[in-house]
Design a protein around this motif. Structure first.
Motif, PDB file in Angstrom:
ATOM      1  N   GLU A  86      55.636  46.291 -21.021  1.00 30.23           N
ATOM      2  CA  GLU A  86      55.295  45.003 -20.477  1.00 30.23           C
ATOM      3  C   GLU A  86      56.386  44.100 -20.711  1.00 30.23           C
ATOM      4  O   GLU A  86      56.693  44.050 -21.822  1.00 30.23           O
ATOM      5  CB  GLU A  86      54.077  44.534 -20.921  1.00 30.23           C
ATOM      6  CG  GLU A  86      53.444  43.098 -20.227  1.00 30.23           C
ATOM      7  CD  GLU A  86      51.991  42.983 -20.727  1.00 30.23           C
ATOM      8  OE1 GLU A  86      51.955  41.495 -21.092  1.00 30.23           O
ATOM      9  OE2 GLU A  86      51.326  43.762 -20.865  1.00 30.23           O
ATOM     10  N   HIS A  87      56.581  43.109 -20.050  1.00 34.36           N
ATOM     11  CA  HIS A  87      57.658  42.359 -20.198  1.00 34.36           C
ATOM     12  C   HIS A  87      57.586  41.040 -21.270  1.00 34.36           C
ATOM     13  O   HIS A  87      56.368  40.591 -21.316  1.00 34.36           O
ATOM     14  CB  HIS A  87      57.936  41.440 -18.731  1.00 34.36           C
ATOM     15  CG  HIS A  87      58.783  40.264 -18.994  1.00 34.36           C
ATOM     16  ND1 HIS A  87      60.172  40.493 -18.889  1.00 34.36           N
ATOM     17  CD2 HIS A  87      58.710  38.909 -18.762  1.00 34.36           C
ATOM     18  CE1 HIS A  87      60.964  39.330 -19.081  1.00 34.36           C
ATOM     19  NE2 HIS A  87      60.028  38.356 -19.052  1.00 34.36           N
ATOM     20  N   GLU A 129      71.333  37.505 -21.790  1.00 36.48           N
ATOM     21  CA  GLU A 129      71.326  38.073 -20.587  1.00 36.48           C
ATOM     22  C   GLU A 129      70.003  37.869 -19.936  1.00 36.48           C
ATOM     23  O   GLU A 129      69.882  37.738 -18.718  1.00 36.48           O
ATOM     24  CB  GLU A 129      71.335  39.715 -20.908  1.00 36.48           C
ATOM     25  CG  GLU A 129      70.940  40.626 -19.874  1.00 36.48           C
ATOM     26  CD  GLU A 129      70.849  41.962 -20.248  1.00 36.48           C
ATOM     27  OE1 GLU A 129      69.912  42.852 -19.701  1.00 36.48           O
ATOM     28  OE2 GLU A 129      71.510  42.485 -21.292  1.00 36.48           O
ATOM     29  N   HIS A 130      69.041  37.599 -20.616  1.00 32.49           N
ATOM     30  CA  HIS A 130      67.546  37.076 -20.117  1.00 32.49           C
ATOM     31  C   HIS A 130      67.700  35.944 -19.539  1.00 32.49           C
ATOM     32  O   HIS A 130      67.250  35.738 -18.244  1.00 32.49           O
ATOM     33  CB  HIS A 130      66.613  36.916 -21.391  1.00 32.49           C
ATOM     34  CG  HIS A 130      65.241  36.851 -21.185  1.00 32.49           C
ATOM     35  ND1 HIS A 130      64.719  35.405 -20.708  1.00 32.49           N
ATOM     36  CD2 HIS A 130      64.170  37.580 -20.711  1.00 32.49           C
ATOM     37  CE1 HIS A 130      63.506  35.612 -20.670  1.00 32.49           C
ATOM     38  NE2 HIS A 130      63.134  36.858 -20.585  1.00 32.49           N
ATOM     39  N   ASP A 131      68.479  34.981 -19.958  1.00 32.53           N
ATOM     40  CA  ASP A 131      68.576  33.702 -19.352  1.00 32.53           C
ATOM     41  C   ASP A 131      69.303  33.659 -18.115  1.00 32.53           C
ATOM     42  O   ASP A 131      69.181  32.845 -16.956  1.00 32.53           O
ATOM     43  CB  ASP A 131      69.206  32.710 -20.270  1.00 32.53           C
ATOM     44  CG  ASP A 131      68.326  32.205 -21.237  1.00 32.53           C
ATOM     45  OD1 ASP A 131      67.246  32.609 -21.296  1.00 32.53           O
ATOM     46  OD2 ASP A 131      68.679  31.449 -22.363  1.00 32.53           O
ATOM     47  N   ARG A 132      70.539  34.660 -17.949  1.00 32.14           N
ATOM     48  CA  ARG A 132      71.542  34.746 -16.820  1.00 32.14           C
ATOM     49  C   ARG A 132      70.587  35.428 -15.831  1.00 32.14           C
ATOM     50  O   ARG A 132      70.910  35.023 -14.486  1.00 32.14           O
ATOM     51  CB  ARG A 132      72.645  35.629 -17.164  1.00 32.14           C
ATOM     52  CG  ARG A 132      73.705  35.071 -17.716  1.00 32.14           C
ATOM     53  CD  ARG A 132      74.917  36.107 -18.042  1.00 32.14           C
ATOM     54  NE  ARG A 132      76.072  35.431 -18.640  1.00 32.14           N
ATOM     55  CZ  ARG A 132      76.892  35.954 -19.564  1.00 32.14           C
ATOM     56  NH1 ARG A 132      76.550  37.417 -19.831  1.00 32.14           N
ATOM     57  NH2 ARG A 132      77.754  35.441 -20.007  1.00 32.14           N
ATOM     58  N   GLU A 133      69.682  36.337 -16.083  1.00 30.01           N
ATOM     59  CA  GLU A 133      68.943  36.880 -15.028  1.00 30.01           C
ATOM     60  C   GLU A 133      67.776  36.039 -14.431  1.00 30.01           C
ATOM     61  O   GLU A 133      67.049  36.204 -13.464  1.00 30.01           O
ATOM     62  CB  GLU A 133      68.120  37.973 -15.445  1.00 30.01           C
ATOM     63  CG  GLU A 133      68.894  39.208 -16.046  1.00 30.01           C
ATOM     64  CD  GLU A 133      68.572  40.320 -16.540  1.00 30.01           C
ATOM     65  OE1 GLU A 133      67.155  40.395 -17.045  1.00 30.01           O
ATOM     66  OE2 GLU A 133      69.036  41.305 -16.794  1.00 30.01           O
ATOM     67  N   GLU A 135      65.146  34.680 -15.618  1.00 31.79           N
ATOM     68  CA  GLU A 135      64.023  34.859 -16.141  1.00 31.79           C
ATOM     69  C   GLU A 135      63.364  33.792 -17.230  1.00 31.79           C
ATOM     70  O   GLU A 135      62.187  33.693 -17.645  1.00 31.79           O
ATOM     71  CB  GLU A 135      64.037  36.323 -16.853  1.00 31.79           C
ATOM     72  CG  GLU A 135      64.175  37.394 -15.722  1.00 31.79           C
ATOM     73  CD  GLU A 135      63.899  38.867 -16.642  1.00 31.79           C
ATOM     74  OE1 GLU A 135      63.471  38.809 -17.664  1.00 31.79           O
ATOM     75  OE2 GLU A 135      64.588  39.699 -15.940  1.00 31.79           O
ATOM     76  N   GLY A 136      64.238  32.932 -17.742  1.00 34.93           N
ATOM     77  CA  GLY A 136      63.911  32.147 -18.505  1.00 34.93           C
ATOM     78  C   GLY A 136      64.230  30.784 -18.272  1.00 34.93           C
ATOM     79  O   GLY A 136      64.795  30.542 -17.415  1.00 34.93           O
TER      80      GLY A 136
END
Length: 169
Positions: A86-87, A129-133, A135-136
């Motif tokens: 889960e994310h 990476e999370h922020d680039r995608e 998702e944040g």
């Protein structure tokens, strides 16, 4: 200050506008159809972004942070409570990266270096990476995830984002 004109497919307008705003200090985008009516003309007045200031110091970034023990407990509980696969949200990755940065800072003060700095840097890269995608909901001021200074100092990015999060959480 300068003027930018772009001719593009109407479906690309939002993506291009976002990219311009990320690259420049941009004014309002004016949109007009092309003569053939099949494409869109975008006009925007822009200027170079001002040079950003320094990263927050660790003392500035972590002034409102809970104790290391409390953060270790929160991070472990949050990871354990999520079913496998889960994310985990941005708050988890931010707080984990900040925790590991704080541990690395303590280790650096104590002398001989272990792998704490390496682990903290990897956690920072995971947050980036999370922020680039997309998702944040990152703060990104003065440095956004794609900024070259972020790649050069991932732990500085964590401090910037944590300072903003802690102040506004």
């Amino acid at each position: 200050m300068f003027e930018i004109r772009i001719i593009c497919d109407p479906a690309d307008t939002d993506r291009i506008t976002a990219a311009l705003s990320g690259a420049f200090t941009a004014g309002a985008v004016r949109t007009y159809p092309t003569r053939d009516g099949e494409r869109t003309r975008l006009y925007v007045t822009a200027d170079h972004r001002p040079e950003p200031g320094p990263w927050p110091t660790p003392d500035e970034a972590y002034a409102l942070a809970p104790s290391l023990i409390r953060e270790i407990g929160w991070t472990a509980r949050t990871a354990a409570d999520k079913p496998f696969g889960e994310h985990l949200g941005r708050e988890f990755w931010l707080r984990k990266a900040a925790l590991l940065d704080r541990i690395a800072l303590r280790a650096e003060e104590d002398g001989p270096r272990g792998d704490a700095a390496e682990v903290a840097t990897e956690a920072a890269r995971r947050l980036i990476e999370h922020d680039r995608e997309g998702e944040g909901d990152y703060h990104g001021a003065p440095y956004w995830p794609e900024h070259p200074a972020t790649a050069a100092d991932p732990r500085g990015y964590v401090r910037q984002e944590y300072a903003h999060w802690a102040t506004n959480h």
